[in-house]
Design a protein around this motif. Structure first.
Motif, PDB file in Angstrom:
ATOM      1  N   GLN A   7      -8.882   5.480  -5.434  1.00  0.00           N
ATOM      2  CA  GLN A   7      -8.033   4.567  -4.801  1.00  0.00           C
ATOM      3  C   GLN A   7      -7.489   4.850  -3.294  1.00  0.00           C
ATOM      4  O   GLN A   7      -7.560   4.026  -2.375  1.00  0.00           O
ATOM      5  CB  GLN A   7      -6.949   4.356  -5.473  1.00  0.00           C
ATOM      6  CG  GLN A   7      -5.961   3.073  -5.303  1.00  0.00           C
ATOM      7  CD  GLN A   7      -5.071   2.560  -6.350  1.00  0.00           C
ATOM      8  OE1 GLN A   7      -5.055   3.107  -7.478  1.00  0.00           O
ATOM      9  NE2 GLN A   7      -4.637   1.431  -6.066  1.00  0.00           N
ATOM     10  N   ILE A  11      -7.555   0.621   5.631  1.00  0.00           N
ATOM     11  CA  ILE A  11      -6.436   0.917   6.635  1.00  0.00           C
ATOM     12  C   ILE A  11      -6.900   1.504   7.925  1.00  0.00           C
ATOM     13  O   ILE A  11      -6.655   0.952   9.119  1.00  0.00           O
ATOM     14  CB  ILE A  11      -5.331   1.781   5.989  1.00  0.00           C
ATOM     15  CG1 ILE A  11      -4.486   1.097   4.723  1.00  0.00           C
ATOM     16  CG2 ILE A  11      -4.520   2.085   7.138  1.00  0.00           C
ATOM     17  CD1 ILE A  11      -3.651   1.804   3.987  1.00  0.00           C
ATOM     18  N   GLU A  30       0.738  -1.179   0.078  1.00  0.00           N
ATOM     19  CA  GLU A  30       0.030  -0.010   0.126  1.00  0.00           C
ATOM     20  C   GLU A  30       0.917   1.366   0.060  1.00  0.00           C
ATOM     21  O   GLU A  30       0.503   2.197  -0.685  1.00  0.00           O
ATOM     22  CB  GLU A  30      -0.954   0.113   1.145  1.00  0.00           C
ATOM     23  CG  GLU A  30      -2.122  -0.896   1.122  1.00  0.00           C
ATOM     24  CD  GLU A  30      -2.657  -1.555   2.389  1.00  0.00           C
ATOM     25  OE1 GLU A  30      -1.813  -1.706   3.473  1.00  0.00           O
ATOM     26  OE2 GLU A  30      -3.813  -1.555   2.466  1.00  0.00           O
ATOM     27  N   MET A  45      -8.301   2.642  -0.011  1.00  0.00           N
ATOM     28  CA  MET A  45      -7.044   2.189   0.960  1.00  0.00           C
ATOM     29  C   MET A  45      -7.234   2.528   2.215  1.00  0.00           C
ATOM     30  O   MET A  45      -6.948   1.731   3.013  1.00  0.00           O
ATOM     31  CB  MET A  45      -5.846   2.300  -0.163  1.00  0.00           C
ATOM     32  CG  MET A  45      -5.400   1.501  -1.007  1.00  0.00           C
ATOM     33  SD  MET A  45      -4.178   2.374  -2.235  1.00  0.00           S
ATOM     34  CE  MET A  45      -2.690   1.991  -1.015  1.00  0.00           C
TER      35      MET A  45
END
Lengths: 187, 187
Positions: free
Chosen positions: A132, A140, A4, A136
């Motif tokens: 994106q 997270i 990531e 993400m």
């Protein structure tokens, strides 16, 4: 997390270049503005992107630092620097969101072939990257239950008015707060 | 530091109310915008102020927390939470700067008595608060040699184009980058 971080690094390095291209486009517009209103308008957007650029100059090395870390313990909310990284990433999610809107606003006014082609390219990239980063970070933030409160969570949940260019052709985004529609913005 | 925190608390609580007044003013303008461009323009400003409001909702309690601390050790760059406080304060300095510009942009368009009177009042307060926050942080950042890099330092050093309303009447700010002038903005 390392994968990531690599993607974040790539996205924010790309957006840094994009900011510079956009600022170069605004430069002469500010210099030759037809009046004070127009000058303040573009100068204001210029400065907001300049502020973002300066934050990215700090964030990108921080991402790199964590990318090269071998100690898995570092990736923990008990590590203050890791918390800071997450906070900065969450802030720059909004930076990307606001950049997409700056580009959309510019697309209304710079309609010549050369500038609109570049703006559309920057817009497509920034929108994709925003989506994106958003996905993400949602993942997270779930994984690390740190103390960050997303100031914009209701926007992400209820709607996303920054429709994809392809989605937006002739279509209204009906769930938009304040009755905002983007139907004609992206074609 | 405690005296300074009390002033920060007061300033950011005041600006929170000011944001709410400004957002209330923008609400109907967004709803009854004459086209998509106008709607995006005001919606974008609205969202940026909304983001700032959400950050202040986290910052103000953090200021209060430090205000009530008895331990002098807490006010040190070795305390990560204190570093975070300084970083957030530095970020919100730009929040205030951008707010002044949002108000200036609105002043160009909301020229009726009622709205322009309120906007001028908000503008005067926000400008005064921005100046004070800027000065206090310059002093504090010198005192605590932490790792914060001011992304806008050259603006503070070279010039400040956000002239005081009283200063700006018929006067050009000659040092402004990109030849920006504010002569006619503040009268």
């Amino acid at each position: 997390m390392k994968d990531e971080l690599e993607i974040f690094n790539q996205i924010f390095s790309t957006t840094k270049e994009a900011i510079e291209k956009f600022m170069n486009m605004l430069d002469p517009v500010i210099e030759f503005a037809k009046d004070d209103h127009e000058r303040l308008y573009y100068h204001h957007i210029y400065e907001e992107e300049e502020q973002r650029l300066s934050r990215l100059d700090v964030l990108i090395p921080l991402i790199s630092k964590f990318e090269s870390m071998e100690d898995a313990q570092a990736f923990s909310p008990t590590n203050n620097e890791f918390n800071r990284l997450l906070q900065e990433l969450n802030l720059e999610k909004f930076g990307l969101h606001n950049f997409v809107e700056h580009l959309d606003l510019a697309l209304f006014q710079f309609t010549d072939e050369e500038r609109s082609t570049l703006l559309k390219k920057l817009r497509t990239d920034a929108y994709k990257d925003y989506q994106q980063v958003k996905e993400m970070l949602m993942e997270i933030n779930k994984r690390f239950d740190h103390d960050y409160v997303d100031p914009h969570a209701h926007h992400d949940k209820d709607h996303d008015h920054l429709a994809l260019p392809n989605d937006a052709q002739g279509k209204k985004v009906s769930s938009m707060k304040k009755g905002f529609s983007v139907g004609s913005l992206k074609t």
